[in-house]
Design a protein around this motif. Structure first.
Motif, PDB file in Angstrom:
ATOM      1  N   HIS A  67      43.373  87.960  78.576  1.00 18.85           N
ATOM      2  CA  HIS A  67      42.004  88.072  78.076  1.00 18.85           C
ATOM      3  C   HIS A  67      41.197  86.792  78.205  1.00 18.85           C
ATOM      4  O   HIS A  67      39.974  86.832  78.100  1.00 18.85           O
ATOM      5  CB  HIS A  67      42.012  88.492  76.602  1.00 18.85           C
ATOM      6  CG  HIS A  67      42.523  87.432  75.673  1.00 18.85           C
ATOM      7  ND1 HIS A  67      43.825  86.979  75.719  1.00 18.85           N
ATOM      8  CD2 HIS A  67      41.905  86.710  74.690  1.00 18.85           C
ATOM      9  CE1 HIS A  67      43.992  86.046  74.793  1.00 18.85           C
ATOM     10  NE2 HIS A  67      42.851  85.862  74.160  1.00 18.85           N
ATOM     11  N   HIS A  84      45.610  96.774  79.623  1.00 14.42           N
ATOM     12  CA  HIS A  84      44.508  96.698  78.665  1.00 14.42           C
ATOM     13  C   HIS A  84      45.043  96.687  77.230  1.00 14.42           C
ATOM     14  O   HIS A  84      44.622  95.880  76.400  1.00 14.42           O
ATOM     15  CB  HIS A  84      43.551  97.869  78.862  1.00 14.42           C
ATOM     16  CG  HIS A  84      42.253  97.732  78.130  1.00 14.42           C
ATOM     17  ND1 HIS A  84      41.273  96.853  78.504  1.00 14.42           N
ATOM     18  CD2 HIS A  84      41.797  98.357  77.013  1.00 14.42           C
ATOM     19  CE1 HIS A  84      40.249  96.938  77.672  1.00 14.42           C
ATOM     20  NE2 HIS A  84      40.544  97.852  76.754  1.00 14.42           N
ATOM     21  N   LEU A  88      44.783  93.702  74.394  1.00 14.91           N
ATOM     22  CA  LEU A  88      44.179  93.947  73.076  1.00 14.91           C
ATOM     23  C   LEU A  88      45.149  93.605  71.950  1.00 14.91           C
ATOM     24  O   LEU A  88      44.723  93.289  70.832  1.00 14.91           O
ATOM     25  CB  LEU A  88      43.740  95.402  72.950  1.00 14.91           C
ATOM     26  CG  LEU A  88      42.565  95.834  73.826  1.00 14.91           C
ATOM     27  CD1 LEU A  88      42.255  97.310  73.607  1.00 14.91           C
ATOM     28  CD2 LEU A  88      41.326  94.991  73.524  1.00 14.91           C
ATOM     29  N   GLU A 102      37.524  93.969  71.295  1.00 15.42           N
ATOM     30  CA  GLU A 102      37.659  94.929  72.391  1.00 15.42           C
ATOM     31  C   GLU A 102      36.347  95.092  73.140  1.00 15.42           C
ATOM     32  O   GLU A 102      36.328  95.194  74.370  1.00 15.42           O
ATOM     33  CB  GLU A 102      38.124  96.277  71.848  1.00 15.42           C
ATOM     34  CG  GLU A 102      38.326  97.321  72.939  1.00 15.42           C
ATOM     35  CD  GLU A 102      38.887  98.620  72.409  1.00 15.42           C
ATOM     36  OE1 GLU A 102      39.151  99.525  73.234  1.00 15.42           O
ATOM     37  OE2 GLU A 102      39.063  98.734  71.182  1.00 15.42           O
ATOM     38  N   THR A 106      36.001  94.321  77.066  1.00 19.09           N
ATOM     39  CA  THR A 106      35.617  95.440  77.933  1.00 19.09           C
ATOM     40  C   THR A 106      34.378  95.095  78.751  1.00 19.09           C
ATOM     41  O   THR A 106      34.285  95.429  79.935  1.00 19.09           O
ATOM     42  CB  THR A 106      35.355  96.695  77.093  1.00 19.09           C
ATOM     43  OG1 THR A 106      36.557  97.061  76.397  1.00 19.09           O
ATOM     44  CG2 THR A 106      34.922  97.864  77.976  1.00 19.09           C
TER      45      THR A 106
END
Length: 204
Positions: A67, A84, A88, A102, A106
């Protein structure tokens, strides 16, 4: 790490990336590096620091947060869908710019998919800008990413244009060396991104 070592023993990926990285570091004046995706973990494979500047980014991590790094964002955008959920589950805050929700993550992934290029604006380290492009192998799946880490004080629109242009060349070359082909949708995204950058440069 064992899986990464087995893969490296059977497919000499470092050899297929090192020469390309040297060229990328020389043409951008910044640190270039390659990561490989093994399972759900993104490992550092090799790096090359440019001798053009005394102050430069140093790659001193073995695994890259999905991330918070440009390479990680590439993996999330173009890699297996299960990444993903993995990302998270570990939204560690490294800097004030790290995406820790999130919605924010995204949003960043959507930009990467649209442009074909990821940008980490001091998300992992203060004063480091990261830009990355995906690379593929003979399986047709994402194999990892090639990236440039730039000292933020040197990061200008002109340098960003140079880095992105050279990154795409490097991504194609490494993908070719690894027996892969860049997927057509990504090539199309790259073409649009370069066209947009050229128009902006002309207008300015």
């Amino acid at each position: 790490m064992q899986l990464a070592q087995v893969r490296e023993a059977t497919v000499p990926r470092k050899d297929g990336a090192k020469t390309v990285l040297r060229t990328l570091a020389d043409r951008t004046g910044e640190t270039a590096h390659v990561t490989v995706l093994s399972g759900t973990t993104l490992y550092g494979l090799c790096e090359c620091e440019s001798p053009h500047h005394g102050t430069r980014a140093v790659i001193d991590i073995n695994t890259f947060p999905l991330h918070a790094t440009a390479s990680g964002l590439c993996a999330l955008a173009f890699g297996p869908s299960n990444l993903h959920a993995i990302a998270l589950g570990s939204l560690e805050e490294f800097t004030a710019n790290t995406p820790t929700t999130e919605a924010k993550l995204t949003q960043l992934i959507e930009v990467v998919r649209e442009t074909g290029i990821s940008h980490s604006d001091q998300c992992y380290e203060i004063e480091i800008q990261g830009i990355a492009a995906p690379i593929f192998d003979h399986t047709g799946h994402l194999a990892g990413a090639v990236a440039v880490a730039c000292v933020a004080s040197r990061f200008t629109p002109e340098l960003a244009h140079t880095i992105k242009t050279e990154l795409l060349i490097a991504a194609r070359d490494i993908t070719h060396n690894w027996g892969g082909t860049i997927p057509r949708p990504i090539e199309q995204s790259w073409a649009k991104t370069l066209t947009k950058m050229t128009k902006q440069e002309t207008a300015s």
